[in-house]
Write a protein that holds these residues in place. Structure first.
Motif, PDB file in Angstrom:
ATOM      1  N   LEU A 146      75.911 108.336   9.762  1.00 20.36           N
ATOM      2  CA  LEU A 146      75.156 108.857  10.907  1.00 20.36           C
ATOM      3  C   LEU A 146      73.659 108.959  10.644  1.00 20.36           C
ATOM      4  O   LEU A 146      72.868 108.972  11.576  1.00 20.36           O
ATOM      5  CB  LEU A 146      75.694 110.220  11.346  1.00 20.36           C
ATOM      6  N   SER A 147      73.269 108.996   9.373  1.00 22.84           N
ATOM      7  CA  SER A 147      71.845 109.061   9.063  1.00 22.84           C
ATOM      8  C   SER A 147      71.214 107.674   8.932  1.00 22.84           C
ATOM      9  O   SER A 147      69.999 107.557   8.786  1.00 22.84           O
ATOM     10  CB  SER A 147      71.609 109.874   7.791  1.00 22.84           C
ATOM     11  N   GLU A 148      72.014 106.636   9.003  1.00 22.14           N
ATOM     12  CA  GLU A 148      71.490 105.275   8.929  1.00 22.14           C
ATOM     13  C   GLU A 148      70.641 104.984  10.167  1.00 22.14           C
ATOM     14  O   GLU A 148      70.960 105.421  11.271  1.00 22.14           O
ATOM     15  CB  GLU A 148      72.636 104.257   8.869  1.00 22.14           C
ATOM     16  N   MET A 149      69.570 104.227   9.974  1.00 23.62           N
ATOM     17  CA  MET A 149      68.656 103.892  11.080  1.00 23.62           C
ATOM     18  C   MET A 149      69.382 103.195  12.229  1.00 23.62           C
ATOM     19  O   MET A 149      69.155 103.499  13.394  1.00 23.62           O
ATOM     20  CB  MET A 149      67.514 103.012  10.577  1.00 23.62           C
ATOM     21  N   VAL A 150      70.287 102.267  11.899  1.00 24.83           N
ATOM     22  CA  VAL A 150      71.000 101.537  12.943  1.00 24.83           C
ATOM     23  C   VAL A 150      71.875 102.482  13.769  1.00 24.83           C
ATOM     24  O   VAL A 150      71.979 102.340  14.990  1.00 24.83           O
ATOM     25  CB  VAL A 150      71.812 100.350  12.364  1.00 24.83           C
ATOM     26  N   ALA A 151      72.478 103.458  13.122  1.00 30.81           N
ATOM     27  CA  ALA A 151      73.323 104.424  13.831  1.00 30.81           C
ATOM     28  C   ALA A 151      72.487 105.287  14.766  1.00 30.81           C
ATOM     29  O   ALA A 151      72.877 105.542  15.912  1.00 30.81           O
ATOM     30  CB  ALA A 151      74.082 105.303  12.833  1.00 30.81           C
ATOM     31  N   LYS A 152      71.344 105.725  14.284  1.00 28.59           N
ATOM     32  CA  LYS A 152      70.449 106.520  15.130  1.00 28.59           C
ATOM     33  C   LYS A 152      69.926 105.698  16.304  1.00 28.59           C
ATOM     34  O   LYS A 152      69.902 106.173  17.448  1.00 28.59           O
ATOM     35  CB  LYS A 152      69.282 107.053  14.300  1.00 28.59           C
ATOM     36  N   ALA A 153      69.489 104.474  16.030  1.00 25.02           N
ATOM     37  CA  ALA A 153      68.920 103.617  17.074  1.00 25.02           C
ATOM     38  C   ALA A 153      69.938 103.291  18.170  1.00 25.02           C
ATOM     39  O   ALA A 153      69.576 103.172  19.340  1.00 25.02           O
ATOM     40  CB  ALA A 153      68.385 102.324  16.458  1.00 25.02           C
ATOM     41  N   CYS A 154      71.194 103.158  17.797  1.00 27.98           N
ATOM     42  CA  CYS A 154      72.240 102.806  18.768  1.00 27.98           C
ATOM     43  C   CYS A 154      72.904 104.034  19.395  1.00 27.98           C
ATOM     44  O   CYS A 154      73.765 103.882  20.252  1.00 27.98           O
ATOM     45  CB  CYS A 154      73.300 101.924  18.103  1.00 27.98           C
ATOM     46  N   GLY A 155      72.522 105.218  18.968  1.00 28.45           N
ATOM     47  CA  GLY A 155      73.139 106.429  19.505  1.00 28.45           C
ATOM     48  C   GLY A 155      74.599 106.535  19.136  1.00 28.45           C
ATOM     49  O   GLY A 155      75.438 106.944  19.947  1.00 28.45           O
ATOM     50  N   ALA A 156      74.922 106.203  17.894  1.00 34.46           N
ATOM     51  CA  ALA A 156      76.316 106.127  17.445  1.00 34.46           C
ATOM     52  C   ALA A 156      77.075 107.440  17.578  1.00 34.46           C
ATOM     53  O   ALA A 156      78.288 107.422  17.757  1.00 34.46           O
ATOM     54  CB  ALA A 156      76.379 105.627  16.002  1.00 34.46           C
ATOM     55  N   LYS A 157      76.376 108.574  17.532  1.00 33.63           N
ATOM     56  CA  LYS A 157      77.102 109.842  17.636  1.00 33.63           C
ATOM     57  C   LYS A 157      77.743 110.011  19.010  1.00 33.63           C
ATOM     58  O   LYS A 157      78.674 110.785  19.170  1.00 33.63           O
ATOM     59  CB  LYS A 157      76.195 111.025  17.299  1.00 33.63           C
ATOM     60  N   HIS A 158      77.303 109.219  20.006  1.00 30.04           N
ATOM     61  CA  HIS A 158      77.894 109.250  21.348  1.00 30.04           C
ATOM     62  C   HIS A 158      78.975 108.180  21.531  1.00 30.04           C
ATOM     63  O   HIS A 158      79.519 108.032  22.617  1.00 30.04           O
ATOM     64  CB  HIS A 158      76.802 109.083  22.405  1.00 30.04           C
ATOM     65  N   LYS A 159      79.231 107.406  20.464  1.00 31.81           N
ATOM     66  CA  LYS A 159      80.272 106.374  20.435  1.00 31.81           C
ATOM     67  C   LYS A 159      80.145 105.343  21.570  1.00 31.81           C
ATOM     68  O   LYS A 159      81.089 105.097  22.326  1.00 31.81           O
ATOM     69  CB  LYS A 159      81.655 107.009  20.435  1.00 31.81           C
ATOM     70  N   PRO A 160      78.992 104.697  21.679  1.00 31.68           N
ATOM     71  CA  PRO A 160      78.812 103.697  22.731  1.00 31.68           C
ATOM     72  C   PRO A 160      79.555 102.393  22.403  1.00 31.68           C
ATOM     73  O   PRO A 160      79.949 102.160  21.257  1.00 31.68           O
ATOM     74  CB  PRO A 160      77.307 103.441  22.716  1.00 31.68           C
TER      75      PRO A 160
END
Length: 180
Positions: free
Chosen positions: A55-69
């Motif tokens: 979750l701290s990876e740049m790609v995860a942040k940029a893609c909003g991964a915590k919202h599971k898109p």
């Protein structure tokens, strides 16, 4: 058992130092100067990355991964970013246009699905430019379209990682990245 024509794929490598090999460990791309290149989503390094810092990876942040898109990765490469997003619960569709890279990704994905069948990661052999926007119907429109083209060739004395040099030799320059 591999699900691709290894002879045909190797024929397409004629004139390079690269060759494909299939063993009990899966499909690998070999170059005489480097260790074999293999797409291995189950490697210790990648598994650690997904468990401890995803979750701290740049790609995860940029893609909003915590919202599971849902994510459409138009430049799959070695599939690591796509796997990281999928391991966070995103539904990810990778697109790869190079048949050899596609075969390497397909092989890695097949081994991943045996070990982690719940991961929502899929693969399509296509040129992303021809895919967009015609092949995406309204019901399947992704929340995120991820594009990470290959870095341009550089003239610095420090060499890029060995696997990136092999990848560049395989796919060549990414001359149409601006169009995409």
């Amino acid at each position: 058992m591999c699900s691709f024509d290894l002879t045909k794929l190797n024929d397409s490598l004629e004139g390079t130092l690269l060759s494909l090999h299939y063993s009990e460990k899966g499909l690998s791309l070999k170059h005489p100067d480097f260790l074999p290149l293999q797409v291995d989503f189950l490697s210790n390094k990648l598994q650690y990355r997904t468990k401890h810092s995803a979750l701290s990876e740049m790609v995860a942040k940029a893609c909003g991964a915590k919202h599971k898109p849902s994510v459409l990765d138009l430049t799959a490469g070695l599939g690591r970013d796509a796997f990281l997003l999928a391991s966070l619960g995103c539904k990810v569709q990778m697109v790869e246009r190079n048949p050899i890279m596609h075969a390497l990704l397909q092989d890695g994905l097949k081994r991943l699905k045996v070990d982690q069948p719940f991961i929502e990661l899929s693969l399509l052999l296509n040129d992303s430019q021809s895919l967009l926007p015609s092949d995406i119907n309204a019901d399947d429109t992704p929340h995120v379209i991820y594009i990470d083209p290959m870095h341009p060739h550089r003239e610095k004395s420090a060499l890029v990682k060995k696997e990136m040099r092999i990848l560049r030799e395989l796919v060549g320059e990414d001359l149409d990245k601006e169009i995409l």
